[in-house]
Design a protein around this motif. Structure first.
Motif, short mmCIF file in Angstrom:
data_model
loop_
_atom_site.label_atom_id
_atom_site.label_comp_id
_atom_site.label_asym_id
_atom_site.label_seq_id
_atom_site.Cartn_x
_atom_site.Cartn_y
_atom_site.Cartn_z
N TYR A 19 0.85 -1.19 0.00
CA TYR A 19 0.00 0.00 0.00
C TYR A 19 0.89 1.24 0.00
O TYR A 19 1.66 1.45 0.93
N GLN A 20 0.81 2.01 -1.05
CA GLN A 20 1.59 3.23 -1.21
C GLN A 20 3.08 2.99 -0.95
O GLN A 20 3.76 3.75 -0.27
N GLY A 71 -6.08 0.33 1.72
CA GLY A 71 -5.78 -0.63 0.65
C GLY A 71 -7.01 -1.13 -0.07
O GLY A 71 -7.90 -0.37 -0.40
#
Length: 171
Positions: free
Chosen positions: A104-105, A167
């Motif tokens: 996530y990121q 997410g």
């Protein structure tokens, strides 16, 4: 004519050798930043934590014999970031209901919650797989129904709107 060629060759070789040695005139050229595609490496490159191997697995799944919650980078990240001992213990405990670990990121993220109480009591741990820098989100509806307590790498704490679901489940 041969002496002239020899002299030119000798002079050329001398100039080439002089150009290879240190020179005050060349220092300015080395002070310029490297082109973006040739940027100098960081002075102390971060070691890979190995956490990317957990992506797609559950926190209780083992990678090389180690579950997510037992991984040294996870333990160290939580110890360095989460200042509240009770919250840190809850996040680190095995056996919670959990989603598969995901990216996530750019960070490896684990999300979990209290069994049969997932909406009101949940947490997420986000770790930079290269540096180990850790952020943790902790949501307890009994404390604040609309916000979550965030513990950020570097020692910052803040409250953010919403819970810790990020997410794939994020709307």
């Amino acid at each position: 004519m041969t002496d002239r060629r020899s002299t030119c060759a000798l002079l050329g070789a001398t100039l080439l050798l002089a150009a290879c040695g240190p020179s005050a005139d060349r220092t300015a050229a080395t002070d310029r930043p490297a082109p973006a595609d040739q940027a100098a490496p960081a002075s102390a490159p971060a070691a890979d934590t190995g956490l990317a191997a957990y992506v797609g697995k559950y926190p209780f799944d083992k990678v090389d014999g180690v579950a997510w919650t037992d991984h040294p980078a996870v333990k160290a990240g939580l110890a360095a970031t989460v200042t509240d001992a009770k919250i840190r213990q809850t996040i680190a405990a095995a056996g919670a209901t959990a989603a598969p670990i995901e990216l996530y990121q750019g960070k490896v993220m684990s999300w979990a919650c209290e069994a049969h109480n997932c909406g009101p009591h949940q947490w997420a741990v986000l770790i930079d797989p290269a540096s180990g820098a850790t952020d943790a989100c902790y949501h307890d509806e009994d404390v604040d129904a609309g916000r979550s307590h965030w513990f950020l790498a570097g020692g910052t704490e803040e409250w953010r709107d919403g819970n810790c679901q990020l997410g794939q489940d994020e709307g």
